[in-house]
Every structure is written in structure tokens, then in C-alpha cells.
Design a protein around this motif. Structure first.
Motif, PDB file in Angstrom:
ATOM      1  N   THR A   1       0.835  -1.197   0.000  1.00  0.00           N
ATOM      2  CA  THR A   1       0.000   0.000   0.000  1.00  0.00           C
ATOM      3  C   THR A   1       0.875   1.254   0.000  1.00  0.00           C
ATOM      4  O   THR A   1       0.649   2.177  -0.788  1.00  0.00           O
ATOM      5  CB  THR A   1      -0.925  -0.002   1.239  1.00  0.00           C
ATOM      6  OG1 THR A   1      -1.646  -1.230   1.274  1.00  0.00           O
ATOM      7  CG2 THR A   1      -1.885   1.161   1.192  1.00  0.00           C
ATOM      8  N   GLU A   2       1.879   1.247   0.852  1.00  0.00           N
ATOM      9  CA  GLU A   2       2.759   2.425   0.903  1.00  0.00           C
ATOM     10  C   GLU A   2       3.553   2.579  -0.391  1.00  0.00           C
ATOM     11  O   GLU A   2       3.782   3.694  -0.866  1.00  0.00           O
ATOM     12  CB  GLU A   2       3.698   2.314   2.105  1.00  0.00           C
ATOM     13  CG  GLU A   2       2.959   2.570   3.412  1.00  0.00           C
ATOM     14  CD  GLU A   2       3.803   2.263   4.649  1.00  0.00           C
ATOM     15  OE1 GLU A   2       3.277   2.484   5.762  1.00  0.00           O
ATOM     16  OE2 GLU A   2       4.956   1.801   4.512  1.00  0.00           O
ATOM     17  N   GLY A   3       3.961   1.457  -0.962  1.00  0.00           N
ATOM     18  CA  GLY A   3       4.681   1.511  -2.227  1.00  0.00           C
ATOM     19  C   GLY A   3       3.833   2.111  -3.330  1.00  0.00           C
ATOM     20  O   GLY A   3       4.306   2.929  -4.121  1.00  0.00           O
ATOM     21  N   LEU A   4       2.571   1.741  -3.382  1.00  0.00           N
ATOM     22  CA  LEU A   4       1.681   2.260  -4.419  1.00  0.00           C
ATOM     23  C   LEU A   4       1.362   3.727  -4.179  1.00  0.00           C
ATOM     24  O   LEU A   4       1.370   4.527  -5.105  1.00  0.00           O
ATOM     25  CB  LEU A   4       0.392   1.432  -4.458  1.00  0.00           C
ATOM     26  CG  LEU A   4       0.543   0.109  -5.184  1.00  0.00           C
ATOM     27  CD1 LEU A   4      -0.585  -0.840  -4.837  1.00  0.00           C
ATOM     28  CD2 LEU A   4       0.581   0.340  -6.689  1.00  0.00           C
ATOM     29  N   GLU A   5       1.076   4.075  -2.942  1.00  0.00           N
ATOM     30  CA  GLU A   5       0.738   5.472  -2.649  1.00  0.00           C
ATOM     31  C   GLU A   5       1.924   6.388  -2.950  1.00  0.00           C
ATOM     32  O   GLU A   5       1.751   7.518  -3.370  1.00  0.00           O
ATOM     33  CB  GLU A   5       0.335   5.622  -1.174  1.00  0.00           C
ATOM     34  CG  GLU A   5      -0.986   4.958  -0.807  1.00  0.00           C
ATOM     35  CD  GLU A   5      -2.212   5.717  -1.334  1.00  0.00           C
ATOM     36  OE1 GLU A   5      -2.055   6.892  -1.722  1.00  0.00           O
ATOM     37  OE2 GLU A   5      -3.302   5.114  -1.376  1.00  0.00           O
ATOM     38  N   GLY A   6       3.137   5.887  -2.722  1.00  0.00           N
ATOM     39  CA  GLY A   6       4.320   6.732  -2.889  1.00  0.00           C
ATOM     40  C   GLY A   6       5.018   6.546  -4.216  1.00  0.00           C
ATOM     41  O   GLY A   6       6.135   7.012  -4.391  1.00  0.00           O
ATOM     42  N   PHE A   7       4.356   5.875  -5.184  1.00  0.00           N
ATOM     43  CA  PHE A   7       4.966   5.661  -6.492  1.00  0.00           C
ATOM     44  C   PHE A   7       6.305   4.939  -6.373  1.00  0.00           C
ATOM     45  O   PHE A   7       7.251   5.266  -7.074  1.00  0.00           O
ATOM     46  CB  PHE A   7       5.155   6.985  -7.242  1.00  0.00           C
ATOM     47  CG  PHE A   7       4.050   7.237  -8.222  1.00  0.00           C
ATOM     48  CD1 PHE A   7       4.199   6.867  -9.554  1.00  0.00           C
ATOM     49  CD2 PHE A   7       2.864   7.829  -7.827  1.00  0.00           C
ATOM     50  CE1 PHE A   7       3.180   7.089 -10.462  1.00  0.00           C
ATOM     51  CE2 PHE A   7       1.840   8.047  -8.734  1.00  0.00           C
ATOM     52  CZ  PHE A   7       1.994   7.682 -10.059  1.00  0.00           C
ATOM     53  N   ARG A   8       6.383   3.985  -5.443  1.00  0.00           N
ATOM     54  CA  ARG A   8       7.610   3.182  -5.339  1.00  0.00           C
ATOM     55  C   ARG A   8       7.269   1.764  -5.762  1.00  0.00           C
ATOM     56  O   ARG A   8       7.302   0.833  -4.959  1.00  0.00           O
ATOM     57  CB  ARG A   8       8.161   3.244  -3.920  1.00  0.00           C
ATOM     58  CG  ARG A   8       8.753   4.605  -3.576  1.00  0.00           C
ATOM     59  CD  ARG A   8       9.444   4.594  -2.227  1.00  0.00           C
ATOM     60  NE  ARG A   8       8.519   4.322  -1.148  1.00  0.00           N
ATOM     61  CZ  ARG A   8       7.826   5.254  -0.491  1.00  0.00           C
ATOM     62  NH1 ARG A   8       7.978   6.520  -0.799  1.00  0.00           N
ATOM     63  NH2 ARG A   8       7.002   4.911   0.469  1.00  0.00           N
ATOM     64  N   PHE A   9       6.934   1.639  -7.045  1.00  0.00           N
ATOM     65  CA  PHE A   9       6.487   0.341  -7.555  1.00  0.00           C
ATOM     66  C   PHE A   9       7.584  -0.706  -7.425  1.00  0.00           C
ATOM     67  O   PHE A   9       7.308  -1.869  -7.161  1.00  0.00           O
ATOM     68  CB  PHE A   9       6.066   0.464  -9.022  1.00  0.00           C
ATOM     69  CG  PHE A   9       5.002   1.495  -9.255  1.00  0.00           C
ATOM     70  CD1 PHE A   9       3.895   1.574  -8.419  1.00  0.00           C
ATOM     71  CD2 PHE A   9       5.095   2.398 -10.297  1.00  0.00           C
ATOM     72  CE1 PHE A   9       2.907   2.523  -8.623  1.00  0.00           C
ATOM     73  CE2 PHE A   9       4.115   3.351 -10.504  1.00  0.00           C
ATOM     74  CZ  PHE A   9       3.022   3.412  -9.671  1.00  0.00           C
ATOM     75  N   ASN A  10       8.827  -0.288  -7.638  1.00  0.00           N
ATOM     76  CA  ASN A  10       9.933  -1.231  -7.556  1.00  0.00           C
ATOM     77  C   ASN A  10      10.039  -1.816  -6.148  1.00  0.00           C
ATOM     78  O   ASN A  10      10.295  -3.008  -5.988  1.00  0.00           O
ATOM     79  CB  ASN A  10      11.246  -0.564  -7.968  1.00  0.00           C
ATOM     80  CG  ASN A  10      11.525   0.709  -7.193  1.00  0.00           C
ATOM     81  OD1 ASN A  10      10.601   1.438  -6.844  1.00  0.00           O
ATOM     82  ND2 ASN A  10      12.784   0.972  -6.902  1.00  0.00           N
ATOM     83  N   SER A  11       9.826  -0.994  -5.130  1.00  0.00           N
ATOM     84  CA  SER A  11       9.882  -1.498  -3.756  1.00  0.00           C
ATOM     85  C   SER A  11       8.728  -2.457  -3.489  1.00  0.00           C
ATOM     86  O   SER A  11       8.906  -3.488  -2.844  1.00  0.00           O
ATOM     87  CB  SER A  11       9.807  -0.343  -2.762  1.00  0.00           C
ATOM     88  OG  SER A  11      10.928   0.486  -2.921  1.00  0.00           O
ATOM     89  N   ALA A  12       7.551  -2.110  -4.003  1.00  0.00           N
ATOM     90  CA  ALA A  12       6.395  -2.983  -3.808  1.00  0.00           C
ATOM     91  C   ALA A  12       6.667  -4.345  -4.433  1.00  0.00           C
ATOM     92  O   ALA A  12       6.415  -5.390  -3.817  1.00  0.00           O
ATOM     93  CB  ALA A  12       5.149  -2.345  -4.424  1.00  0.00           C
ATOM     94  N   VAL A  13       7.224  -4.327  -5.650  1.00  0.00           N
ATOM     95  CA  VAL A  13       7.517  -5.599  -6.321  1.00  0.00           C
ATOM     96  C   VAL A  13       8.534  -6.400  -5.516  1.00  0.00           C
ATOM     97  O   VAL A  13       8.381  -7.615  -5.332  1.00  0.00           O
ATOM     98  CB  VAL A  13       8.023  -5.344  -7.764  1.00  0.00           C
ATOM     99  CG1 VAL A  13       8.542  -6.634  -8.381  1.00  0.00           C
ATOM    100  CG2 VAL A  13       6.912  -4.755  -8.625  1.00  0.00           C
TER     101      VAL A  13
END
Length: 848
Positions: free
Chosen positions: A708-720
Motif C-alpha cells: 500500500t505504501e509503495g503504491l501510494e508513494g509511487f515506489r512500484f519497484n519497492s512494492a515488487v
RNA sequence: GCGGACGUGGCGAAACCGGUAGACGCAGCAGACUUAAAAUCUGUUUCCCAUCGGGAGUGCGGGUUCGAUUCCCGCCGUCCGCACCA
């Protein structure tokens, strides 16, 4: 256990979404009070082929759109085509095809590729800017702005190819020559249409402050581009015998404090005085001609050698009539900025200093740095632009720079020689293009009434299809009948304007049109009021200034027409990086495509070899994928090999979205492996049984939080990365009941790899489709550990670690740390001076 | 030239507010499975000295701080934009 088969699964799920109208936009009534969210990616130019840059851009937008949808927003996510422009005309000239057919064929071809990407787009709102329904509406508002005086005509300089007899775009000028003819390019003046963007300069600067979801760098770049400066506009009197009608030269300066350091006055080559002098002085005419040639762009002008020509004229210093300064024509003075004339103060401006050294002009320092003395301070090779006190400047002596500016302005104004003034670097927007494939400017020229806007009931002014490209210049101008019409005002005979609009105009309002693309007026106010502004706009950083500034300007202009309610079109902006790839060159220096190259071991040498010839290959830099360097990977080949989801996952995974991502084969294989591992876990994890695992539960909640935090903060690479890590955890949780964890994982990865998620959801026996599942919520207590490992530093060096309960009090942590056996060993014989405890983070023991 | 950014292992990177540098992936190495290979799985992998352990390390040089990849100053390098490419 079966291997995941994207060729079977992906088309199936796309059909399922289509059949269920999953991505059809809901009306406000259908949305039943859910908040709206407008996601938009910069629409593509229909080149005919999807490239990896598109895949990255549209996948990012899709992730946002699908995520917001899962969060319960009513999402608008449309797509269209930025379809006017030069490539279609080039194709017409080079391949003999019609721009219209070429463009619509390209759109059809790209549409097929877009469909493959599995994007959550509402295609019912699709349009192309070359549709008469679109550009006709554009003509409507353009005519309105014309009536309001925001559109005007003036002379402006264009690049002219004297062989092809045509206007060239800057990119068509290569080293000062026309790209097709090779002829030396000339500057030519044409009467052109302009939009008065400068009237909105202050608003556009002020508006930047409200854009708190824009990158700081883009706001800064726009502010610098507009370039508001406070300064002084005043006149130097010409002495001796100047040409008739020229008593003085008006200059603009932001540094009136340095007026006593002036040593020359420079004017642009196309300044009226220079043009007048050129008439009677061949040397000046030749120099002006030289300035006119070559340099097409500001970058070239600014980097070109600074050259000047003394006119023989002199001006008097405004504060001392006896002090004479030479007047020179200089190639670095721009007619478009300020007054087209400047005074040079070499001591405090590097460009002026270089110029003064070259032409042996005086260098008089007038600003003394804080640490300098009047005797010791010298300006040698570097101009001094820092702070200081004014000296060598009569009545300004001793003042600060700011005070001296104010005083100089006051004195000039009192003497009636000029006035303080605000100047912008921003110039009005020239929108005329002498080309066929663009939106016709809806104006007719009447001998009696002058230029008149076409009446609304006569719009659209449609481009004629029967044009030829065998003659140089604008096909519209050669058309035998198209331009003949009658004046909307007096009814007399008149001629249509044959210029078309810059394609940046087309892209300056399409986002508002998407809110109701079939409306009878340019913008359906009700729809726009509901959907605007765009909540998240996504596109390349190369548009940081031009497109984004023009769109902001047009939106403000249309707001003043009451056609739209918002002043700022894009509430949130994300600028994404490019897709790059290594470059390869064959033994003979040809660029080689990645598909033509193999990595292998040849005897003792490892490296890249050309597949066809077996010759070794030079590996060049990693650069933006481009046709010219052939470092292009075709998306369709990747889709074919690994499926769309692997490609989507890879472009999101390896680099932060705002930075460039390097396409590598091994990288996409990693993504493909992930796809298969998820499938294998799901396939083997559907059976009930196994024990409930608190550890897995905690890991799941941590994952929800991180995703959720990755998506909200445009950190898609971290989310992946978190998805990958979770899969590792899942594998190790043997004997645990994994069904709940898998269901959550599938919903979380759904925005990234939507087809895979559906296939998994189905296999797990979930109801409905994954795309319709709400975004999971996490329990903050479960998303953190109960006991933490805290590192212990001694004088900033890590010397051990302790276990402590989360949220433990400082005293307790301090006690545990000091009791620790490792810590005690390191503290032997030392005095503890201070213990710093940062809760749940770290302990630092300071010893003396 | 002007404006804007970026620089961390062999590579792409992570570290969100100044608090365990290198999560995750790639490549490599070792092992399992296999007649064999591929695929898959397991382990390992910043560098240096080493047995425990220690030292160095985020482009380079300085500074602030108990503590700096993060803040400040100076330098070097790379990339993007510069108004008619879209």
C-alpha cells in the motif's frame, strides 16, 4: 502441477473484463457517492508501433488506475491519439502515402498492441486529435480566444530551406543545413499566429504554488522557464550622427546597480537599428547575414563563439553625457528577449567579460566582494557575480546591490530616461505551422475586414483530402480551391488561413475532452466539473516545460471563457524515466540490434558476437531505446515469449519509476520466474490443512502495509521487491495453512500482473474476479514485530545487537544494552559519557 | 551557454524524517534432482586482513552531528530540456 501458460490465460481474462464491461467509466449516479479519480497517461503519437517506453508509461498508469479502483474510487482512465504532426507528412513525401490513411492505419495497428497490454482503459472514450469532431471543437475555442484578443499575428523568424522552399523545424536543421536538401538554412520572417501566454505569466508562476503533488524539479523548471525578473528599462542616447529616426537605444537590465561598470552597448543582429545600418554598410550586412545563418536553437546560439561587430556609433552614459560607450552588433543578443539590446558590464557578467577580453574593451569592477579591498580586488578571467558593496560608482558607492538597484532605478525614472519593469523570459507561443497535417487555423482573410474568425456554424474547417506532396511548401496553400471562401463578417470574397496549429495545441486540452468526448461543445461543463482536475497525470520528464506549461495556460484561458471550472489541469504529476538498453556495434561500425547479437564463449574469449557473421561485437553505452542506434527490443517479441505480465512486472521492478530502467533479457526472465513461482505456490496451496501460522499472518499484514505504501508513494519497484520477498517467506512456511496468505497476495499483485492474478484467483476458488476485489486492509499491530533487534553502536561504530520489545522505554533499552555481554567487552576500561536511545531504532553509547 | 536532475557491490537497486548500508532481482560460485542438459530447488556472494575477530566502504575533497547514502560548501562525471520532434 502445471506450468503457467500466458498464451492461454491472458487473452481469456482480457475477454472476461471486456465482456463484463469492467473498465467502462461509471457516471456519478452509478458511482453512488464513491469519490472520483481521474488517471491519465500522456497520450501516444501513433507511430504505428508500440515501444517499451509505452509499455512502461501505460503500465504505471494502469497500476494506479487498478489500485484506485480497488480502493473504491470511481475511476476515469481513457486513451486517445496525439495524431497530427510531421511524421505523417514525412511518410507522405517519402512513401507516397496519404497522411490520413497512414495515421489511421497506425492507430489501428497500435490499438491491437494496446489491447494486448491488458490495460484497464475505457476505450469507449477513444478519439484522435485528427478526427474532425475533435479538431473542430478545438477550432471553436480557438475562435473564441481570437475574438477575445488572446490570439494575434506578428512577424517571427523561421528556418527557411532555400532549395526545398520550405519552413524547417529545428530538428530538421542539422549543422545549419536542411536535412533533405543539405542547403544552408536561412532565417526568414513570416507573419505568424501567436497565443498570448505571457498575459498569464504571473498566474502560471503563482499557480505552481498550489501544485503540491508535482515534482519540485518540474515546478522549478517551469518557474525558471517563465523567468520573471525585475529590472530597469531605459534609453541610451545615440551621439554623433545616427541614422534618421534613431535617437537612442532602449535596453533592459536586471543589474542596474552595475551601470557604472558599463563598457559597451550590444544590439541583436535583427534589431531595427542594425537592419537600418545594414542598408548602407556592406560589412554590417554581411555580419548580420552570418548571424542569420546556422544556429537554429537557443543552445546553439548560446554555445556559439561570441562575435561582435562595432557599428562606429556611440551612446552616452545615462548618468554622464560625456562618457561614451561603443555600440556593437552581437550574435548573442536575442531580439526576442527584453528590448533586443543590452549594456555590457564585463566585470560582473561572464559573457560580457569574454566578449570584452576578445575585443579589448575596458573591465571596470563596481561590486566589491565582502572580503576584498578596493586596491587588491581584480577581475581577471572570471566575472564576479557574488554579493558585495558597490564602489567605483559615484553616488551608488557604499550601497548594497539591492539598494543600488533601487537607487539607479529611482534616478533613471527621475531623469525621465526609463522605468523599473518586469520582464519575462517566456515568449508568446507561436502556433503557426506551414504544414498540411494539423488543425486548420479557423480564420479567413478578408480584403475589407482583415483576419476574421470563422463563424461557429461554419465549423469545423475540415482539411481537404485531395492534396499533393510533390511540390515544396504547404499543400494547403497550393490547393486549387480549398482556401477560397467568403468573409463571415461582410460576405465578400475571402481566403482561408492556410497555416495549421502546432500539435501542442491539440494536447493542451484533450484531458478535458475525455470527460465527455462526444459533447457538442468543446467541453461538457458538467462532466468536466465532476472529473477535472486529472488526479494523476503520468508521462515523460521531457515534457516538464513545454507541454505541461501550454496545457496549464490553455486550461486557464478556457476557465476565463467559463468553459472549464479549474485553473490547473493536473493536480498530481508523475514524470517517469525512459527505457534504455545497451548499444552494440559490429566490426565494421554498423549498429546492431540486440536480436542480432549473441552472448557466448568463443575459445578463451567471452563476450558478444554477431549471430550472422560470428564476428565480435563492441558493447557501447546504455542509452534510450532508439531506432537510429537499433538498441530496441520489440514488446511483441517479449509478450510472445514471456507473456504480457512478465513484461509489465519487469518494467516496474528494477528501477524506481522516475529513473531510467535498463531493459535486460535476464531481468525479464527474473520476472517470468516470479510469475511461475506464484502460479506454482497457488497450484500447490489450494488444499486446506496445515496449521495456522502467526508468523505468516504477520508477514501478510506487513506485505499489505508495504504494498500500500509503495503504491501510494509511487515506489512500484519497492512494492515488487516485497512481493518477491513474501514469496520466499511463503515457501519456507512449510506445514502452515497458506490459503489466506495466497488470496491476499493475489489481490495485491493484481494491479501489476492482472492476468496472472485472475488465473490464480480462479484456481483459489475466489468469487468473482480478482479485479473486483477490494484492496486488503492491514492491522497495524500485526504489521509490526513484537520484539525487535536493535543495533548497539559505541562512538558510532556498530558493536553488537540486542533484542528488546517494540516500544520499550528508554531506561529499559539502556539497561539491556549496557548489560549485553558483547557491549561490556567493548566498554572495558572506558567511561560511558552518554547513551543515546532512539526508540525502536538504535542505541549509541558515547565513551571518552 | 542557461535551466533541471542523477552518481551506492560484478550489474539494476533498497535504506521513506539524520539511526544496523547493500532488502529484492540479475550475474557468479557451490550443492540437490537428472544417464546428461535445460528447467526447478537449496545455500553462498561489498572489499581487504583473518581462526575468533578486526578494518575500510555510498563519485572526489572538506564541514556540521553522538551518529551522514541522507544536511551544508567546493570539485569531477553522466543524463534530460532549451521554445517548429512528439
Amino acid at each position: 502441477m502445471s506450468r503457467y501458460n500466458p498464451k492461454e490465460q491472458e487473452p481469456r481474462w482480457r475477454a472476461a473484463w471486456r465482456d463484463a464491461d469492467t473498465f467502462l467509466t461509471k457516471t456519478p449516479e452509478q458511482a453512488q457517492g464513491r469519490p472520483k479519480y481521474y488517471v491519465l497517461e500522456m497520450f501516444p503519437y501513433p507511430s504505428g508501433r508500440l515501444h517499451m517506453g509505452h509499455v512502461r508509461n501505460y503500465t504505471m498508469g494502469d497500476v494506479v488506475a487498478r489500485y484506485k479502483r480497488a480502493r473504491g474510487f470511481n475511476v476515469l482512465h481513457p486513451m486517445g491519439w496525439d495524431a497530427f504532426g510531421m511524421p505523417a507528412e514525412n511518410a507522405a513525401i517519402e512513401k507516397g502515402v496519404h497522411p490520413k490513411g497512414w495515421t489511421y492505419d497506425n492507430i489501428a495497428a497500435m490499438r491491437v498492441q494496446f489491447d494486448q497490454l491488458g490495460l484497464s482503459l475505457d476505450w469507449s472514450r477513444e478519439f484522435a486529435t485528427c478526427d474532425p469532431e475533435y479538431y473542430g471543437q478545438q477550432q471553436k475555442w480557438f475562435a473564441e480566444l481570437f475574438r477575445r484578443g488572446l490570439v494575434y499575428r506578428k512577424e517571427a523568424t523561421v528556418n527557411w530551406d532555400p532549395v526545398d522552399n520550405t519552413v524547417l523545424a529545428n530538428e530538421q536543421v542539422i549543422d545549419g543545413r536542411g536535412w533533405r536538401s543539405g542547403a544552408l538554412v536561412e532565417k526568414r520572417k513570416l507573419t505568424q499566429w501567436f497565443l498570448r501566454i505571457t498575459q498569464y505569466a504571473d498566474d502560471l508562476i503563482e499557480g505552481l504554488k498550489t501544485l503540491d503533488r508535482w515534482p519540485d524539479k518540474v515546478r522549478l523548471m517551469q518557474e525558471n522557464w517563465i523567468g520573471r525578473s525585475q529590472g530597469l528599462r531605459f534609453t541610451f542616447d545615440l551621439t554623433g550622427h545616427p541614422p534618421e529616426g534613431f535617437e537612442g537605444i532602449e535596453v533592459y537590465t536586471t543589474r542596474p546597480d552595475t551601470l557604472f561598470g558599463a563598457s559597451f552597448v550590444a544590439i541583436a543582429a535583427d534589431h531595427p537599428l542594425a537592419e537600418q545600418l545594414a542598408k548602407s554598410n556592406p560589412e554590417i550586412a554581411v555580419f548580420a547575414e552570418e548571424c542569420r545563418r546556422g544556429a537554429a536553437t537557443e543552445a546553439e546560439i548560446e554555445t556559439a563563439e561570441k562575435k561582435g561587430l562595432f557599428t562606429g556609433l556611440e551612446v552616452a552614459h545615462p548618468f554622464d553625457p560625456a562618457w561614451k560607450l561603443p555600440v556593437v552588433i552581437a550574435n548573442f543578443v536575442l531580439m526576442d528577449y527584453g528590448t533586443g539590446a543590452v549594456f555590457g558590464c564585463p566585470a560582473h557578467d561572464q559573457r560580457d567579460l569574454d566578449f570584452a577580453r576578445k575585443y579589448d574593451l575596458p573591465v571596470l569592477p563596481v561590486v566589491l566582494p565582502p572580503d576584498g579591498t578596493a586596491d587588491s580586488f581584480k577581475v581577471d578571467a572570471e566575472a564576479y557575480t557574488g554579493p558585495g558593496r558597490i564602489y567605483n560608482s559615484r553616488f551608488l558607492d557604499g550601497l548594497s546591490i539591492e539598494a543600488a538597484k533601487a537607487e539607479a532605478i529611482t534616478r533613471i525614472e527621475a531623469a525621465g530616461r526609463g522605468h523599473g519593469s518586469t520582464v519575462y523570459r517566456l515568449r508568446d507561443w507561436g502556433v503557426s505551422r506551414q504544414r498540411y497535417w494539423g488543425c486548420p487555423i479557423p480564420v479567413v482573410h478578408c480584403a475589407k475586414c482583415g483576419p476574421v474568425a470563422v463563424a461557429e456554424d461554419q465549423l469545423p474547417v475540415v482539411l481537404p483530402d485531395d492534396v499533393t506532396f510533390d511540390k515544396p511548401g504547404n499543400p494547403l496553400a497550393h490547393h486549387p480551391t480549398w482556401k477560397q471562401t467568403t468573409c463571415p463578417q461582410c460576405g465578400g470574397p475571402a481566403e482561408r488561413e492556410t497555416d495549421t496549429l502546432d500539435t501542442f495545441v491539440d494536447s493542451s486540452w484533450y484531458f478535458a475532452r475525455f470527460t465527455n468526448p462526444h459533447a457538442a461543445s468543446p467541453i461538457d461543463r458538467e462532466a468536466a466539473d465532476y472529473w477535472m482536475a486529472v488526479d494523476q497525470y503520468i508521462g515523460g520528464v521531457e515534457h516538464a516545460v513545454l507541454h505541461l506549461l501550454y496545457a496549464r495556460f490553455i486550461t486557464r484561458a478556457l476557465k476565463d471563457e467559463r468553459m472549464v471550472g479549474v485553473a490547473e489541469p493536473f493536480a498530481g504529476l508523475f514524470t517517469q524515466g525512459m527505457v534504455t538498453h545497451e548499444t552494440f556495434k559490429g566490426a565494421d561500425g554498423r549498429w546492431l540490434a540486440p536480436a542480432e547479437v549473441d552472448y557466448r564463449t568463443e575459445g578463451a574469449t567471452k563476450g558478444f558476437f554477431e549471430t550472422a557473421s560470428g564476428q565480435s561485437v563492441t558493447v557501447g553505452g546504455v542509452e534510450k531505446m532508439s531506432k537510429s542506434k537499433k538498441n530496441v527490443v520489440a514488446p511483441e517479441d517479449i509478450f510472445d515469449q514471456y507473456g504480457v505480465d512478465a513484461a509489465r512486472l519487469f518494467v516496474l521492478s528494477d528501477s524506481p519509476p522516475e529513473r531510467d530502467v535498463q531493459w535486460t533479457n535476464s531481468g525479464v526472465e527474473g520476472a517470468w520466474r516470479f510469475v511461475n513461482r506464484v502460479w506454482a505456490e497457488v497450484d500447490g496451496g489450494t488444499e486446506s490443512g496445515g496449521v495456522e501460522s502467526e508468523e505468516l499472518l504477520r508477514a501478510t499484514h506487513k506485505l499489505i502495509k508495504a504494498a500500500t505504501e509503495g503504491l501510494e508513494g509511487f515506489r512500484f519497484n519497492s512494492a515488487v521487491a516485497q512481493f518477491y520477498a513474501f514469496l520466499n517467506t511463503l515457501k519456507k512456511a512449510e506445514g502452515a495453512d497458506r490459503r489466506a496468505a495466497l488470496r491476499t497476495l493475489v489481490v495485491l499483485i493484481s494491479p501489476f500482473v492482472p492476468h496472472l492474478a485472475e488465473a490464480c484467483w480462479e484456481r483459489l476458488g475466489g468469487e468473482g474476479m480478482a479485479v473486483d476485489q477490494p484492496w486488503p486492509a492491514f492491522d497495524p499491530r500485526l504489521a509490526t514485530d513484537e520484539e525487535l533487534t536493535l543495533p548497539i553502536q559505541i562512538n558510532g561504530k556498530r558493536r553488537g545487537e540486542i533484542r528488546a520489545p517494540a516500544g520499550a522505554a528508554e531506561e529499559e533499552v539502556r539497561r539491556i544494552a549496557l548489560d549485553d555481554i558483547d557491549v561490556q567487552r567493548h566498554l572495558e576500561g572506558l567511561t560511558v559519557r552518554k547513551v543515546i536511545v532512539v526508540q525502536d531504532r538504535i542505541v549509541n553509547i558515547v565513551v571518552g
